[in-house]
Write an enzyme that holds these catalytic residues in place. Structure first.
Site, PDB file in Angstrom:
ATOM      1  N   PHE A   1       0.836  -1.218   0.000  1.00  0.00           N
ATOM      2  CA  PHE A   1       0.000   0.000   0.000  1.00  0.00           C
ATOM      3  C   PHE A   1       0.870   1.267   0.000  1.00  0.00           C
ATOM      4  O   PHE A   1       0.943   2.001  -1.005  1.00  0.00           O
ATOM      5  CB  PHE A   1      -0.930  -0.083   1.221  1.00  0.00           C
TER       6      PHE A   1
ATOM      7  N   LEU B   1      10.330  -0.333   3.843  1.00  0.00           N
ATOM      8  CA  LEU B   1       8.905  -0.416   4.216  1.00  0.00           C
ATOM      9  C   LEU B   1       8.413  -1.850   4.356  1.00  0.00           C
ATOM     10  O   LEU B   1       7.333  -2.070   4.908  1.00  0.00           O
ATOM     11  CB  LEU B   1       8.026   0.293   3.180  1.00  0.00           C
TER      12      LEU B   1
ATOM     13  N   THR C   1       9.782 -11.423   9.525  1.00  0.00           N
ATOM     14  CA  THR C   1       9.919 -10.351   8.523  1.00  0.00           C
ATOM     15  C   THR C   1      10.339  -9.028   9.171  1.00  0.00           C
ATOM     16  O   THR C   1      11.289  -8.378   8.725  1.00  0.00           O
ATOM     17  CB  THR C   1       8.596 -10.173   7.745  1.00  0.00           C
TER      18      THR C   1
ATOM     19  N   THR D   1       5.947   2.903  12.797  1.00  0.00           N
ATOM     20  CA  THR D   1       4.550   3.194  13.117  1.00  0.00           C
ATOM     21  C   THR D   1       4.405   3.866  14.481  1.00  0.00           C
ATOM     22  O   THR D   1       5.242   3.667  15.369  1.00  0.00           O
ATOM     23  CB  THR D   1       3.746   1.871  13.123  1.00  0.00           C
ATOM     24  N   ASP D   2       3.300   4.592  14.661  1.00  0.00           N
ATOM     25  CA  ASP D   2       3.011   5.188  15.972  1.00  0.00           C
ATOM     26  C   ASP D   2       2.639   4.122  17.006  1.00  0.00           C
ATOM     27  O   ASP D   2       2.628   4.393  18.212  1.00  0.00           O
ATOM     28  CB  ASP D   2       1.903   6.246  15.871  1.00  0.00           C
ATOM     29  N   GLU D   3       2.320   2.898  16.542  1.00  0.00           N
ATOM     30  CA  GLU D   3       1.868   1.857  17.481  1.00  0.00           C
ATOM     31  C   GLU D   3       2.963   1.436  18.458  1.00  0.00           C
ATOM     32  O   GLU D   3       2.675   0.830  19.481  1.00  0.00           O
ATOM     33  CB  GLU D   3       1.331   0.640  16.719  1.00  0.00           C
TER      34      GLU D   3
ATOM     35  N   TYR E   1       2.398  -7.264  16.461  1.00  0.00           N
ATOM     36  CA  TYR E   1       2.831  -6.380  15.367  1.00  0.00           C
ATOM     37  C   TYR E   1       3.655  -5.216  15.910  1.00  0.00           C
ATOM     38  O   TYR E   1       4.789  -4.969  15.472  1.00  0.00           O
ATOM     39  CB  TYR E   1       1.616  -5.853  14.576  1.00  0.00           C
TER      40      TYR E   1
ATOM     41  N   LYS F   1       7.639  -4.174  15.393  1.00  0.00           N
ATOM     42  CA  LYS F   1       8.097  -2.900  14.816  1.00  0.00           C
ATOM     43  C   LYS F   1       8.988  -2.155  15.817  1.00  0.00           C
ATOM     44  O   LYS F   1      10.001  -1.556  15.437  1.00  0.00           O
ATOM     45  CB  LYS F   1       6.904  -2.020  14.413  1.00  0.00           C
TER      46      LYS F   1
ATOM     47  N   ASN G   1     -13.675   5.256  15.640  1.00  0.00           N
ATOM     48  CA  ASN G   1     -14.006   4.344  14.533  1.00  0.00           C
ATOM     49  C   ASN G   1     -15.473   4.464  14.116  1.00  0.00           C
ATOM     50  O   ASN G   1     -15.785   4.504  12.923  1.00  0.00           O
ATOM     51  CB  ASN G   1     -13.715   2.900  14.930  1.00  0.00           C
TER      52      ASN G   1
HETATM   53  P1  NAD Z   1       1.378  -3.581   3.300  1.00  0.00           P
HETATM   54  O1  NAD Z   1       1.060  -4.806   4.090  1.00  0.00           O
HETATM   55  O2  NAD Z   1       0.357  -3.011   2.392  1.00  0.00           O
HETATM   56  O3  NAD Z   1       2.679  -3.847   2.406  1.00  0.00           O
HETATM   57  C1  NAD Z   1       3.793  -4.534   2.884  1.00  0.00           C
HETATM   58  C2  NAD Z   1       4.648  -4.950   1.706  1.00  0.00           C
HETATM   59  O4  NAD Z   1       5.791  -5.663   2.218  1.00  0.00           O
HETATM   60  C3  NAD Z   1       3.936  -5.919   0.738  1.00  0.00           C
HETATM   61  O5  NAD Z   1       4.171  -5.518  -0.586  1.00  0.00           O
HETATM   62  C4  NAD Z   1       4.558  -7.266   1.035  1.00  0.00           C
HETATM   63  O6  NAD Z   1       4.601  -8.134  -0.090  1.00  0.00           O
HETATM   64  C5  NAD Z   1       5.976  -6.852   1.461  1.00  0.00           C
HETATM   65  N1  NAD Z   1       6.588  -7.868   2.331  1.00  0.00           N
HETATM   66  C6  NAD Z   1       6.027  -8.461   3.414  1.00  0.00           C
HETATM   67  N2  NAD Z   1       6.884  -9.386   3.922  1.00  0.00           N
HETATM   68  C7  NAD Z   1       7.994  -9.336   3.139  1.00  0.00           C
HETATM   69  C8  NAD Z   1       9.226 -10.044   3.154  1.00  0.00           C
HETATM   70  N3  NAD Z   1       9.472 -10.997   4.074  1.00  0.00           N
HETATM   71  N4  NAD Z   1      10.158  -9.740   2.227  1.00  0.00           N
HETATM   72  C9  NAD Z   1       9.921  -8.785   1.290  1.00  0.00           C
HETATM   73  N5  NAD Z   1       8.761  -8.113   1.210  1.00  0.00           N
HETATM   74  C10 NAD Z   1       7.817  -8.381   2.131  1.00  0.00           C
HETATM   75  O7  NAD Z   1       1.892  -2.522   4.362  1.00  0.00           O
HETATM   76  P2  NAD Z   1       1.735  -0.939   4.380  1.00  0.00           P
HETATM   77  O8  NAD Z   1       0.481  -0.585   5.065  1.00  0.00           O
HETATM   78  O9  NAD Z   1       2.022  -0.399   3.031  1.00  0.00           O
HETATM   79  O10 NAD Z   1       2.931  -0.564   5.377  1.00  0.00           O
HETATM   80  C11 NAD Z   1       4.248  -0.327   4.877  1.00  0.00           C
HETATM   81  C12 NAD Z   1       5.157   0.036   6.034  1.00  0.00           C
HETATM   82  O11 NAD Z   1       4.667   1.192   6.692  1.00  0.00           O
HETATM   83  C13 NAD Z   1       5.252  -1.048   7.115  1.00  0.00           C
HETATM   84  O12 NAD Z   1       6.565  -1.100   7.584  1.00  0.00           O
HETATM   85  C14 NAD Z   1       4.297  -0.566   8.207  1.00  0.00           C
HETATM   86  O13 NAD Z   1       4.719  -1.037   9.478  1.00  0.00           O
HETATM   87  C15 NAD Z   1       4.463   0.935   8.075  1.00  0.00           C
HETATM   88  N6  NAD Z   1       3.297   1.756   8.494  1.00  0.00           N
HETATM   89  C16 NAD Z   1       2.043   1.501   7.981  1.00  0.00           C
HETATM   90  C17 NAD Z   1       0.972   2.333   8.338  1.00  0.00           C
HETATM   91  C18 NAD Z   1      -0.412   2.139   7.776  1.00  0.00           C
HETATM   92  O14 NAD Z   1      -1.341   2.835   8.190  1.00  0.00           O
HETATM   93  N7  NAD Z   1      -0.637   1.229   6.823  1.00  0.00           N
HETATM   94  C19 NAD Z   1       1.195   3.399   9.218  1.00  0.00           C
HETATM   95  C20 NAD Z   1       2.486   3.601   9.739  1.00  0.00           C
HETATM   96  C21 NAD Z   1       3.526   2.785   9.352  1.00  0.00           C
HETATM   97  O1  DAU Z   2      -1.264   3.402  13.503  1.00  0.00           O
HETATM   98  C1  DAU Z   2      -0.551   2.918  12.411  1.00  0.00           C
HETATM   99  C2  DAU Z   2      -1.008   1.507  12.085  1.00  0.00           C
HETATM  100  O2  DAU Z   2      -2.290   1.628  11.497  1.00  0.00           O
HETATM  101  C3  DAU Z   2      -0.043   0.770  11.159  1.00  0.00           C
HETATM  102  O3  DAU Z   2       1.184   0.601  11.790  1.00  0.00           O
HETATM  103  C4  DAU Z   2      -0.621  -0.603  10.781  1.00  0.00           C
HETATM  104  O4  DAU Z   2       0.226  -1.250   9.844  1.00  0.00           O
HETATM  105  C5  DAU Z   2      -1.985  -0.381  10.159  1.00  0.00           C
HETATM  106  O5  DAU Z   2      -2.583  -1.629   9.859  1.00  0.00           O
HETATM  107  C6  DAU Z   2      -2.890   0.412  11.102  1.00  0.00           C
HETATM  108  O6  DAU Z   2      -3.218  -0.367  12.280  1.00  0.00           O
HETATM  109  P1  DAU Z   2      -4.687  -0.385  12.913  1.00  0.00           P
HETATM  110  O7  DAU Z   2      -4.839  -1.631  13.698  1.00  0.00           O
HETATM  111  O8  DAU Z   2      -4.996   0.907  13.578  1.00  0.00           O
HETATM  112  O9  DAU Z   2      -5.555  -0.434  11.536  1.00  0.00           O
HETATM  113  P2  DAU Z   2      -6.875  -1.267  11.149  1.00  0.00           P
HETATM  114  O10 DAU Z   2      -7.347  -0.714   9.843  1.00  0.00           O
HETATM  115  O11 DAU Z   2      -6.676  -2.735  11.267  1.00  0.00           O
HETATM  116  O12 DAU Z   2      -7.902  -0.830  12.284  1.00  0.00           O
HETATM  117  C7  DAU Z   2      -8.259   0.526  12.471  1.00  0.00           C
HETATM  118  C8  DAU Z   2      -9.227   0.584  13.653  1.00  0.00           C
HETATM  119  O13 DAU Z   2     -10.461  -0.047  13.261  1.00  0.00           O
HETATM  120  C9  DAU Z   2      -8.744  -0.179  14.879  1.00  0.00           C
HETATM  121  O14 DAU Z   2      -9.188   0.504  16.041  1.00  0.00           O
HETATM  122  C10 DAU Z   2      -9.452  -1.539  14.785  1.00  0.00           C
HETATM  123  C11 DAU Z   2     -10.753  -1.181  14.086  1.00  0.00           C
HETATM  124  N1  DAU Z   2     -11.339  -2.220  13.188  1.00  0.00           N
HETATM  125  C12 DAU Z   2     -10.527  -2.810  12.268  1.00  0.00           C
HETATM  126  C13 DAU Z   2     -11.022  -3.769  11.410  1.00  0.00           C
HETATM  127  C14 DAU Z   2     -10.134  -4.440  10.389  1.00  0.00           C
HETATM  128  C15 DAU Z   2     -12.692  -2.526  13.267  1.00  0.00           C
HETATM  129  O15 DAU Z   2     -13.428  -1.954  14.098  1.00  0.00           O
HETATM  130  N2  DAU Z   2     -13.181  -3.466  12.406  1.00  0.00           N
HETATM  131  C16 DAU Z   2     -12.406  -4.111  11.476  1.00  0.00           C
HETATM  132  O16 DAU Z   2     -12.949  -4.987  10.749  1.00  0.00           O
END
Ligand code: NAD
Ligand code: DAU
Length: 350
Positions: free
Chosen positions: A12, A82, A101, A131-133, A156, A160, A255
Site C-alpha cells: 500500500f 517499508l 519479517t 509506526t506510531d503503534e 505487530y 516494529k 471508529n
Molecule cells: P502492506 O502490508 O500493504 O505492504 C507490505 C509490503 O511488504 C507488501 O508488498 C509485502 O509483499 C511486502 N513484504 C512483506 N513481507 C515481506 C518479506 N518478508 N520480504 C519482502 N517483502 C515483504 O503494508 P503498508 O500498510 O504499506 O505498510 C508499509 C510500512 O509502513 C510497514 O513497515 C508498516 O509497518 C508501516 N506503516 C504503515 C501504516 C499504515 O497505516 N498502513 C502506518 C504507519 C507505518
Molecule cells: O497506527 C498505524 C497503524 O495503522 C499501522 O502501523 C498498521 O500497519 C496499520 O494496519 C494500522 O493499524 P490499525 O490496527 O490501527 O488499523 P486497522 O485498519 O486494522 O484498524 C483501524 C481501527 O479499526 C482499529 O481501532 C481496529 C478497528 N477495526 C478494524 C477492522 C479491520 C474494526 O473496528 N473493524 C475491522 O474490521
C-alpha cells in the site's frame, strides 16, 4: 545519480513511495524489492513498471543470502525500508511471521548495509519506516512525541518496536547513517481490504455487514497516504543522521464516527437513501489488546522540515471511495481466493 533500494514497494504505502520517487527523480535508479505476499501486488505499479529508472526484484527479506547478493550486484546509495507484515489482527493469530519479517528481515538489511557500506557510511542512508503503534495507547488526552517511551502491546507493534531499536543500535554502534519515522494510520488508494477503511468500503458496496470492533470507541489519527509519501521524501532528503520524526494527520476519529461518515459518502456515491448503508454497521467482539487511542504530535516535522498534511479528511475519504468504485477489477482481484478464507476465519466467531 543515486541508486535507492525501496523495500515493500508493491504494498500500500510502498507503491505510493515508489511512484513518487520514480516520477519525481528521473535521475535516481529505483529498485523495488518485495516478496509479493498476499499484501504485495504489482498491479499497484503498472503506471511506472516500464520506466527506465525502475526495476523490480522478488526477494524475501528473511533470506540474508539473497539480500547480500543484491547488495553485491547493485551499489546502493540508500535504503528506504517499508517491507513488513503490517496487519495487527494477523499478528494476533501468527506472531512468528511478524518476528521473521519485521525483526529478522530488518536485521538482514542492516547487516548487508553494514557490510557493503562500511568504507562509506557517511555517504549512505538507511531510512526505516515505522509506526506510531510502538508508543502504545493513549487515554482520552495527550499525544505521542518523538520522546514518548516505547510501550507496544500487539505482536505487530512489538516487532516494529524491536526493528526500530535495531536500526538505532546500528547507528549508535557502527556509525551508520540511520533515520526513522513513525506514522499514524494511512488511508487512500491501493489499501488492502483487510484494514478498516477499504474493508468497510468493499462491504458497503456489496451490502455486507460492516464489522466494528467493540463499541467503536477506539480513536485513530488518519493521514492521506500521499501525504505520508511526501513526508518520507522530505525526511529522506533533509533529515540529519540519527533523527526520528513523527508523522500524523492531526485528524483523530472514533471508529464509529468514521464509519458513519463513510456510510454517508457511500450512500451519495451509490445513489442510496440517506442512512441506508449505516444499517450494515455490526458491532462485533473486540480485538484482543485493542489500543484505545493514537494521536501524533508532528510539530518537529512541521517546524524543522516544513511538512504539513495537504488534504482534509472528508475530501480524502471521498477521493478514496471514488478510487475503489472506479477500480472494481483491482478490488475483485485482491478479494478473490485466499482473502475469502482469511475473512471467513477472522470474522466467523466475532
Ligand atoms: P502492506 O502490508 O500493504 O505492504 C507490505 C509490503 O511488504 C507488501 O508488498 C509485502 O509483499 C511486502 N513484504 C512483506 N513481507 C515481506 C518479506 N518478508 N520480504 C519482502 N517483502 C515483504 O503494508 P503498508 O500498510 O504499506 O505498510 C508499509 C510500512 O509502513 C510497514 O513497515 C508498516 O509497518 C508501516 N506503516 C504503515 C501504516 C499504515 O497505516 N498502513 C502506518 C504507519 C507505518
Ligand atoms: O497506527 C498505524 C497503524 O495503522 C499501522 O502501523 C498498521 O500497519 C496499520 O494496519 C494500522 O493499524 P490499525 O490496527 O490501527 O488499523 P486497522 O485498519 O486494522 O484498524 C483501524 C481501527 O479499526 C482499529 O481501532 C481496529 C478497528 N477495526 C478494524 C477492522 C479491520 C474494526 O473496528 N473493524 C475491522 O474490521
Amino acid at each position: 545519480m543515486k541508486k535507492i533500494l525501496i523495500t515493500g514497494g508493491a504494498g500500500f504505502i510502498g507503491s505510493h513511495v515508489v511512484r513518487r520517487f520514480v516520477n519525481n527523480y528521473p535521475d535516481y535508479q529505483i529498485v523495488n524489492l518485495d516478496k509479493l505476499t498476499y499484501a504485495g501486488n504489482l498491479a499497484n505499479l503498472t503506471d511506472v513498471e516500464n520506466r527506465p529508472n525502475y526495476r523490480f526484484v522478488k526477494i524475501d527479506i528473511t533470506d540474508a543470502q539473497a539480500i547480500n547478493e543484491l547488495f553485491a550486484e547493485e551499489n546502493f546509495d540508500a535504503v528506504v525500508h517499508l517491507a513488513a507484515e503490517s496487519h495487527v489482527d494477523r499478528s494476533i493469530v501468527d506472531p512468528t511471521a511478524f518476528v521473521m519479517t519485521n525483526v529478522i528481515g530488518t536485521v538482514n538489511l542492516l547487516n548487508a548495509a553494514r557490510e557493503y557500506w562500511k568504507n562509506d557510511y557517511k555517504q549512505k542512508r538507511f531510512y526505516h519506516i515505522s509506526t506510531d503503534e510502538v508508543y502504545g495507547a493513549l487515554g482520552e488526552t495527550g499525544m505521542f512525541t518523538e520522546t514518548t517511551a516505547y510501550d507496544p502491546h500487539s505482536p505487530y507493534s512489538a516487532s516494529k518496536a524491536s526493528s526500530d531499536h535495531f536500526v538505532r543500535a546500528y547507528h549508535d554502534t557502527y556509525g551508520m547513517d540511520c533515520v526513522i519515522s513513525n506514522c499514524s494510520n494511512n488511508y487512500g488508494s491501493h489499501h488492502f481490504p483487510e484494514k478498516l477503511i477499504p474493508l468497510a468500503i468493499n462491504n458497503i458496496k456489496n451490502n455486507k455487514p460492516v464489522p466494528v470492533y467493540g463499541k467503536g470507541e477506539n480513536v485513530r489519527d488518519w493521514l492521506w497516504v500521499e501525504d505520508h509519501a511526501r513526508a518520507i521524501d522530505v525526511i529522506f532528503h533533509q533529515a540529519k543522521t540519527g533523527q526520528t520524526y513523527n508523522i500524523g494527520g492531526h485528524n483523530e476519529w472514533k471508529n464509529i464516527d468514521l464509519i458513519h461518515l463513510l456510510c454517508k459518502i457511500m450512500d451519495k456515491k451509490l445513489g442510496r437513501k440517506d442512512g441506508e448503508s449505516a444499517q450494515l454497521i455490526t458491532f462485533v467482539t473486540d480485538r484482543a489488546g485493542h489500543d484505545l487511542r493514537y494521536a501524533i504530535d508532528s510539530t518537529k516535522l512541521q517546524k524543522e522540515l516544513n511538512w504539513v498534511p495537504s488534504l482534509q479528511f472528508e475530501e480524502g475519504l471521498e477521493k478514496t471511495v471514488d478510487w475503489y468504485l472506479a477500480n472494481e477489477e483491482w478490488l475483485n482481484n485482491v478479494t478473490s481466493g485466499n482473502y475469502q478464507s482469511y475473512y471467513e476465519k477472522q470474522y466467523k466467531n466475532r
